[in-house]
Write an enzyme that holds these catalytic residues in place. Structure first.
Site, short mmCIF file in Angstrom:
data_model
loop_
_atom_site.label_atom_id
_atom_site.label_comp_id
_atom_site.label_asym_id
_atom_site.label_seq_id
_atom_site.Cartn_x
_atom_site.Cartn_y
_atom_site.Cartn_z
N THR A 19 32.27 13.80 65.72
CA THR A 19 31.47 13.35 64.58
C THR A 19 32.09 13.83 63.27
OG1 THR A 19 29.44 13.38 65.90
CG2 THR A 19 29.19 13.44 63.51
N ALA B 94 32.19 22.44 77.58
CA ALA B 94 31.21 21.36 77.33
C ALA B 94 30.32 21.16 78.52
CB ALA B 94 31.91 20.07 77.01
N ALA B 95 29.02 20.89 78.28
CA ALA B 95 28.08 20.62 79.39
C ALA B 95 26.99 19.71 78.85
CB ALA B 95 27.46 21.92 79.90
N ARG C 289 15.78 16.03 59.43
CA ARG C 289 16.62 17.21 59.18
C ARG C 289 15.87 18.25 58.36
NH1 ARG C 289 22.17 14.17 57.28
NH2 ARG C 289 22.79 13.35 59.33
N ALA D 47 21.34 6.88 66.97
CA ALA D 47 21.11 5.49 66.59
C ALA D 47 22.04 4.63 67.44
CB ALA D 47 21.40 5.28 65.10
N ASP E 19 33.31 10.70 61.21
CA ASP E 19 32.28 10.35 60.23
C ASP E 19 32.27 11.24 58.99
OD1 ASP E 19 31.55 8.48 62.08
OD2 ASP E 19 29.81 9.58 62.82
N TRP F 197 27.53 1.67 59.43
CA TRP F 197 26.26 2.28 59.77
C TRP F 197 25.60 1.43 60.85
CZ3 TRP F 197 24.92 6.93 58.02
CH2 TRP F 197 25.52 7.38 56.84
N GLU G 245 -6.77 29.08 55.36
CA GLU G 245 -8.21 29.33 55.29
C GLU G 245 -8.66 29.69 53.87
OE1 GLU G 245 -6.60 29.96 59.33
OE2 GLU G 245 -6.06 30.72 57.34
#
Length: 549
Positions: free
Chosen positions: A262, A312-313, A250, A220, A266, A236, A109
């Site tokens: 990952t 894990a779930a 991100r 992706a 990667d 990729w 403002e």
């Protein structure tokens, strides 16, 4: 207190949607117009409402410029407009706009009023969100009053109970007309405007409603729905333009979460490499903790990495995912064992499928991005952070005592005590010359490197001086301290409390209203619920010293 926005494998606000044409909106109501006079009245009303809705959406777009920089604050935007002169049109021209860049910086403002100058007098201010007083001096409301604003249009009331409706009441008490969407403005024309206001602060609203971070699933995949080859190779799938968008997502998130595989396959860095400013925390979820000894994520100079392990779930089944970003690449890889983005959810019928809400599509070079919410954005307003959410406090103090006054950085009126509050202090710099530091945090972080006989240390001091916000000053100071410990003054551990005390004493001496506010807390204990803050409250393991409490 958990971060308000998480990105599982990225996060961002929804893309802007096309504004419905006024002609289309008028055609929708033609059957309700019985006479020429009534038609003229309806047309004028729709024209005015369409103008208001358009400018309110602009305020939401302006607020979105600070996404990823304001956490834990909301994204605030303000647009000031006034009717065009010498014309019969209901359209307005924008004379000023502003947004909260980050906590500890000038409010939206004030910036909009300063840009508008005398043109603001008699104008209308459009706010995506009701102002919240984080300065302790009512700057947001005062700026609009002093600018001569005669009307304010508000998209959403503030989601925090102790602030909800407060600024609206203050504006009305000053004789300013305040119109609130869905209360005073109920036309269908405002549905898209309201949706924009909800979307730009979706992380805060989900956090307020469900007491969990706003979490986004990003992936992706190929045209046949695979996220990797049968071998596990995944680089990729999407193109360079899509990867650039991921860096942007991100940069708007507080944390990025990936699984152990990952990291193994990667070796990602998970940084917003092409986006300046905010860097999210990296979180690795691993059941076995069988992670490589060497990985990019173990370099914590630029960002923290947290490794967590538990059973894990399915995050989707557990209702902790709120939005999905799916990048489709025009590639086909096949393979019976090639993984898909979502595992077994226990659904046997297509009627059980989760239908995404408010779906958007965007072509990014050769790829397609589809995004949508799993559940509607809530508009609820519990108080946050609550006492139960204080991560750690002085071990001498019970967080459940009634005389605890807790605040998180500059959340509310007591947040004016924070090192991050926008109260400049006039104190000596590295040369002994008096310098106006933007905040206490700027002064504190810079003095980690003062009096060190090294050109690089002096450069760091200058970098901190020029930081646009206390959050940026803190990030620069902390990362440089970790990355270049040899540049930190040798007496820092024994002098840092004195440095902080001098800065805070100067702050309270400069601003009498803060002294009065501090005196009003007599008999209570002040605790800032921040893991970094040793002076005011918590600290990482409850080692906070709780000075001035």
């Amino acid at each position: 207190m958990p971060p308000p926005q998480l990105l599982l494998g990225g996060a961002a606000p929804a893309p802007a949607r096309a504004t419905p044409s006024l002609l289309h909106l008028l055609l929708d109501t033609r059957h309700r117009v019985p006479t020429a006079r009534a038609a003229s009245s309806v047309l004028a009303s729709h024209s005015s409402h369409a103008n208001d809705a358009l400018l309110l959406r602009r305020a939401a777009d302006v607020a979105d410029r600070s996404a990823g920089l304001t956490s834990p604050h909301p994204n605030f935007g303000c647009v000031i407009a006034r009717p065009q002169l010498n014309t019969d049109s209901d359209e307005s021209w924008v004379v000023g706009e502003g947004f909260l860049y980050a906590q500890g910086t000038s409010c939206a403002e004030l910036l909009a009023a300063q840009e508008a100058g005398e043109h603001a007098r008699g104008g209308t201010a459009y706010l995506n969100l009701e102002p919240g007083d984080c300065f302790g001096d009512n700057t947001a409301v005062g700026s609009l009053v002093q600018a001569g604003i005669t009307r304010v249009v508000v998209g959403l009331r503030h989601p925090l109970k102790h602030l909800r409706g407060k600024a609206i009441q203050e504006l009305r008490s000053e004789g300013i007309q305040v119109d609130i969407v869905a209360e005073d403005l109920q036309s269908k024309l405002f549905e898209e405007a309201l949706k924009s206001c909800l979307t730009v602060n979706a992380p805060l609203l989900y956090r307020a409603a469900f007491h969990v971070p706003f979490s986004v699933l990003k992936y992706a995949m190929t045209a046949d729905g695979k996220i990797a080859a049968s071998s596990g190779h995944a680089s990729w799938i999407s193109g360079k333009a899509s990867r650039g968008r991921v860096f942007e997502l991100r940069g708007r998130s507080d944390a990025v979460i990936v699984g152990g595989n990952t990291v193994r396959f990667d070796d990602p860095r998970l940084t917003a490499r092409h986006v300046k400013g905010h860097v999210p925390v990296r979180i690795v979820m691993s059941q076995s903790l069988n992670l490589p000894d060497k990985a990019n994520l173990w370099n914590v100079n630029d960002a923290y990495t947290i490794v967590a392990t538990q059973r894990a779930a399915s995050a989707i089944s557990a209702s902790v995912i709120h939005k999905v970003y799916a990048f489709w690449a025009p590639k086909i890889i096949g393979g019976l064992n090639a993984p898909s983005p979502v595992g077994e959810l226990g659904m046997n019928q297509m009627t059980q499928a989760i239908n995404l809400i408010d779906v958007s599509y965007e072509q990014i070079d050769r790829d397609m991005l589809m995004s949508g919410f799993i559940e509607p954005i809530p508009d609820l307003s519990p108080v946050i952070p609550s006492v139960e959410e204080i991560p750690s406090v002085d071990p001498e103090v019970s967080p459940y005592e009634a005389n605890i006054i807790s605040f998180y950085k500059t959340w509310d009126i007591f947040g004016a005590f924070s090192n991050f509050s926008p109260h400049p202090i006039h104190m000596p710099d590295e040369n002994g010359d008096y310098f106006t530091w933007p905040t206490v945090e700027h002064y504190y972080q810079a003095h980690k490197f003062v009096d060190v006989d090294n050109p690089q240390a002096r450069d760091i001091v200058q970098e901190i001086k020029l930081a646009k916000s206390p959050e940026e000053a803190a990030r620069i100071g902390r990362t440089r301290q970790k990355g270049f410990p040899e540049l930190v003054r040798t007496d820092w551990e024994t002098t840092k409390i004195d440095v902080m005390y001098r800065a805070i004493k100067c702050k309270f001496s400069t601003y009498p209203h803060l002294t009065n506010m501090l005196l009003s807390t007599a008999g209570s204990v002040l605790v800032e619920a921040s893991p970094h803050d040793l002076f005011w409250g918590g600290g990482r393991e409850g080692e906070g010293l709780n000075y001035l409490g």
